[in-house]
Design an enzyme around this catalytic site. Structure first.
Site, short mmCIF file in Angstrom:
data_model
loop_
_atom_site.label_atom_id
_atom_site.label_comp_id
_atom_site.label_asym_id
_atom_site.label_seq_id
_atom_site.Cartn_x
_atom_site.Cartn_y
_atom_site.Cartn_z
N GLU A 48 41.49 54.37 33.95
CA GLU A 48 42.95 54.02 33.78
C GLU A 48 43.13 52.64 33.77
O GLU A 48 43.05 51.78 34.93
CB GLU A 48 43.59 54.61 34.78
N CYS B 4 51.31 49.49 35.47
CA CYS B 4 50.61 49.60 34.20
C CYS B 4 51.13 49.95 32.92
O CYS B 4 51.41 49.84 31.73
CB CYS B 4 49.16 50.34 34.34
N LYS C 9 36.70 52.37 47.12
CA LYS C 9 36.43 50.95 47.14
C LYS C 9 37.75 50.34 46.85
O LYS C 9 38.39 50.25 45.63
CB LYS C 9 35.51 50.39 46.40
N GLU D 243 48.78 42.09 27.77
CA GLU D 243 49.49 42.55 29.16
C GLU D 243 49.54 41.36 30.09
O GLU D 243 48.52 40.73 30.31
CB GLU D 243 48.37 43.48 29.97
P1 NAP Z 1 40.46 44.72 38.12
O1 NAP Z 1 40.33 43.29 38.36
O2 NAP Z 1 39.96 45.41 37.00
O3 NAP Z 1 40.14 45.39 39.43
C1 NAP Z 1 40.12 46.59 39.92
C2 NAP Z 1 39.24 47.11 40.95
O4 NAP Z 1 37.71 47.03 40.34
C3 NAP Z 1 39.28 46.23 42.14
O5 NAP Z 1 38.81 47.05 43.17
C4 NAP Z 1 38.14 45.35 42.12
O6 NAP Z 1 37.48 44.78 43.11
C5 NAP Z 1 36.88 46.33 41.16
N1 NAP Z 1 36.22 45.62 40.56
C6 NAP Z 1 36.08 44.22 39.81
N2 NAP Z 1 35.00 43.99 39.06
C7 NAP Z 1 34.37 45.21 39.05
C8 NAP Z 1 33.01 45.66 38.56
N3 NAP Z 1 32.35 44.67 37.58
N4 NAP Z 1 32.71 46.90 38.75
C9 NAP Z 1 33.37 47.64 39.41
N5 NAP Z 1 34.26 47.28 40.09
C10 NAP Z 1 35.05 46.36 39.86
O7 NAP Z 1 42.14 45.04 38.19
P2 NAP Z 1 43.25 44.61 39.12
O8 NAP Z 1 43.38 43.12 38.81
O9 NAP Z 1 43.15 44.80 40.55
O10 NAP Z 1 44.54 45.39 38.59
C11 NAP Z 1 45.28 44.89 37.61
C12 NAP Z 1 44.66 45.88 36.24
O11 NAP Z 1 44.90 47.25 36.67
C13 NAP Z 1 45.82 45.61 35.25
O12 NAP Z 1 45.31 45.43 33.93
C14 NAP Z 1 46.77 47.11 35.07
O13 NAP Z 1 47.33 47.44 34.00
C15 NAP Z 1 45.61 47.90 35.61
N6 NAP Z 1 46.16 49.29 36.02
C16 NAP Z 1 46.08 50.43 35.32
C17 NAP Z 1 46.71 51.52 35.77
C18 NAP Z 1 46.62 52.72 34.77
O14 NAP Z 1 46.82 53.88 35.54
N7 NAP Z 1 46.24 52.75 33.56
C19 NAP Z 1 47.38 51.56 37.09
C20 NAP Z 1 47.48 50.26 37.69
C21 NAP Z 1 47.17 49.15 37.28
P3 NAP Z 1 38.02 43.31 43.59
O15 NAP Z 1 39.65 43.41 43.91
O16 NAP Z 1 37.50 43.13 44.84
O17 NAP Z 1 37.76 42.24 42.22
#
Ligand code: NAP
Ligand code: MG
Length: 521
Positions: free
Chosen positions: A283, A317, A209, A419
């Site tokens: 992650e 990240c 997804k 962040e």
């Molecule tokens: P996010 O809002 O947490 O969303 C990540 C994924 O999860 C998306 O596919 C999202 O779908 C889905 N999602 C949202 N709510 C969910 C739920 N309740 N249950 C299951 N899945 C759900 O993160 P983002 O805004 O896309 O990305 C930014 C974040 O990613 C930052 O905090 C960054 O630090 C982190 N990140 C971490 C790493 C690492 O390796 N540590 C790498 C890159 C990014 P939708 O888009 O449809 O909401």
């Protein structure tokens, strides 16, 4: 190749500028824009409902594509296909070497799609094209690296009982099962592939997804998997909102969850997986520090600063968005960072000259602007940037923020602790005249966050740098540069996550062990 000249705003910062932005977009002929299907059981399959989610170009604010808003029915079909492929299909029954041969073919097929993948990715999330042009090669490299681990999976592992001669255990490394792979929008290819490649090598099947802003570029990975001849049902793709992600995490047909994304969503997934006793890899976010030692070579640091602290318009990240500068060289560090960041061209991410693109979404733009306002209100000094970028021809609706350097940042400020995930660098000072040359203070500052994902040490003395790196409480840290190594574990401590990706440790996340005890033969 012609590059777009960069306009200057009154502050002197480069502003987004592209007279060619419209022409670049109308000339694109991308295979996937408006799609009505998802990849289920080996074929693109029409969605069950009519709901659709838009795909927006963050450089212009224009909607240019759309994907189905997947329903519970679609999810059941995808998980059902992955379940059958795991329970009864050939994939888990192939030898690891057979699967590795598929991984090698997938890698070739991805590289054959590099350019359309890059253009699609850049249109989805505004990552500079120089960044996304590396995505296919990086993805191929990950598949090829995991293919080399077939040998490890095939190695006999027979362990004598330590105190009972004559008895032994055969240790099996079985695939864990159907994996839910959920990715964010900042690196939509890499952050799926780093899950998919080890899952496939292990013998697992998968339902992917992607994040809502980036649902199209991942189809080139799906196409590569299909072209490589991977059996039906092994890899499936569903699109939809976070609600669909939540349903996928909790679906009874899923055996393991691998998630990259924000810490708040990660906590919810961990809670659901805890209740279900379902293995999960998380992650999550970060707030990493670059510790500048007093002997650091600032010219060398200048060359890697954007890559290590502002990569992908600050939407990476592990980047070290907090620079910890020794008081004795603080002003030099501020001047260096200010000149590097203010000289980097910002503009149309489809322009190969662009270093800084837009924020990936309107919501992210608003979050970053909010942090900039909070930094200014708390007394940080913007030495460059500090505001939205002025609109340029063809990019008027884009989500551009001037790359910002904040000096005079103190540890209590929100911009120092949270962040931001945008083009904002903070510079904090430590007292290198203090006991131990201030290193205790620098290390304490670096460790003073809820996160533990990345980090850097800049120094001309490799031993001193290593000693400091050893004291930072983090999953990965670089000395004078930061890069991820396919063969070395990558993961976060504390609020940055649970578990590990990359390396043999990353493969282990897709294995479940079985010990068969027997009399030695
Ligand atoms: P996010 O809002 O947490 O969303 C990540 C994924 O999860 C998306 O596919 C999202 O779908 C889905 N999602 C949202 N709510 C969910 C739920 N309740 N249950 C299951 N899945 C759900 O993160 P983002 O805004 O896309 O990305 C930014 C974040 O990613 C930052 O905090 C960054 O630090 C982190 N990140 C971490 C790493 C690492 O390796 N540590 C790498 C890159 C990014 P939708 O888009 O449809 O909401
Ligand atoms: Mg989000």
């Amino acid at each position: 190749m012609t590059t777009t000249p960069v306009q200057r705003t009154e502050s002197g910062a480069p502003a987004p500028s592209s007279a060619d932005a419209r022409a670049r977009r109308t000339s694109l002929d991308l295979p996937y824009t408006l799609v009505d299907d998802m990849f289920i059981d080996g074929a693109y399959t029409p969605a069950s409902g009519a709901g659709r989610n838009p795909v927006t170009d963050p450089a212009t604010g224009e909607v240019w594509g759309g994907v189905p808003d997947g329903s519970a029915e679609d999810l059941d079909a995808a998980v059902g296909a992955a379940r059958r492929a795991f329970d009864a299909g050939p994939w888990p029954r192939f030898s690891p070497s057979q699967r590795a041969a598929y991984l090698m073919r997938i890698a070739d097929e991805i590289e054959a799609r590099a350019e359309t993948l890059a253009l699609t990715n850049t249109r989805e999330n505004g990552s500079p094209i120089t960044e996304t042009r590396g995505a296919a090669a990086n993805a191929a490299g990950i598949f090829r690296y995991f293919a080399t681990l077939a040998e490890y999976l095939e190695k006999d592992d027979v362990r004598p009982f330590p105190f009972a001669p004559g008895q032994e255990s055969v240790v099996r490394r079985d695939p864990v099962g159907v994996c839910a792979l959920i990715a964010p929008w900042n690196f939509p290819i890499n952050l799926v592939v780093i899950k998919l490649a080890p899952a496939l090598l292990a013998g697992c099947t998968a339902v992917i997804k992607p994040a809502s802003p980036t649902p199209l570029s991942i189809r080139f990975i799906i196409d590569a998997v299909a072209a490589a001849g991977v059996p039906a049902g092994v890899v499936n793709l569903v699109t939809g909102s976070g609600r669909l992600g939540d349903a996928l995490v909790k679906h009874p047909g899923v055996d393991k969850v691998a998630f990259t994304g924000s810490t708040p969503v990660g906590r919810r997934i961990a809670a659901a997986c805890g209740e279900l006793l379902r293995p999960v890899t998380l992650e999550l976010g970060g707030k990493s520090s670059a510790i500048v030692l007093p002997d650091a070579d600032l010219d060398s640091m200048a060359k890697v600063l954007i890559r290590s602290s502002m990569r992908n318009t600050g939407q990476t990240c592990y980047i070290s968005t907090r620079i910890l500068a020794p008081a004795s060289r603080h002003d030099e560090v501020v001047d260096m960072a200010t000149s590097v960041i203010s000289a980097a061209p910002q503009g149309d991410p489809l322009d190969p000259a662009t270093v800084f693109g837009p924020s990936a979404t309107k919501a992210q733009y608003e979050t970053v602007m909010h942090y900039i306002e909070s930094g200014l209100a708390e007394g940080a000094r913007a030495t460059t940037g500090g505001r939205a970028a002025s609109p340029a021809d063809g990019l008027e609706g884009g989500y551009f923020i001037e790359p910002t350097v904040f000096a005079d940042v103190t540890p209590a400020m929100r911009v120092a602790r949270e962040e931001i995930f945008g083009p904002v660098l903070t510079i904090l000072k430590y007292d290198d005249g203090g006991p131990g040359g201030g290193l205790d203070e620098a290390v304490a500052l670096a460790n003073n966050t809820e996160f533990g994902l990345g980090g850097l040490v800049f120094s001309s003395d490799p031993d001193a740098a290593l000693a400091v790196a050893d004291r930072v409480d983090t999953g990965s840290i670089g000395i004078n540069f930061f890069a991820s190594n396919h063969s070395a574990p990558f993961g976060g401590r504390h609020d940055s996550g649970l578990g590990t990706e990359y390396g043999i440790e990353g493969l282990a996340a897709y294995l479940t062990y079985k010990s068969i005890h027997r009399n030695a033969r």
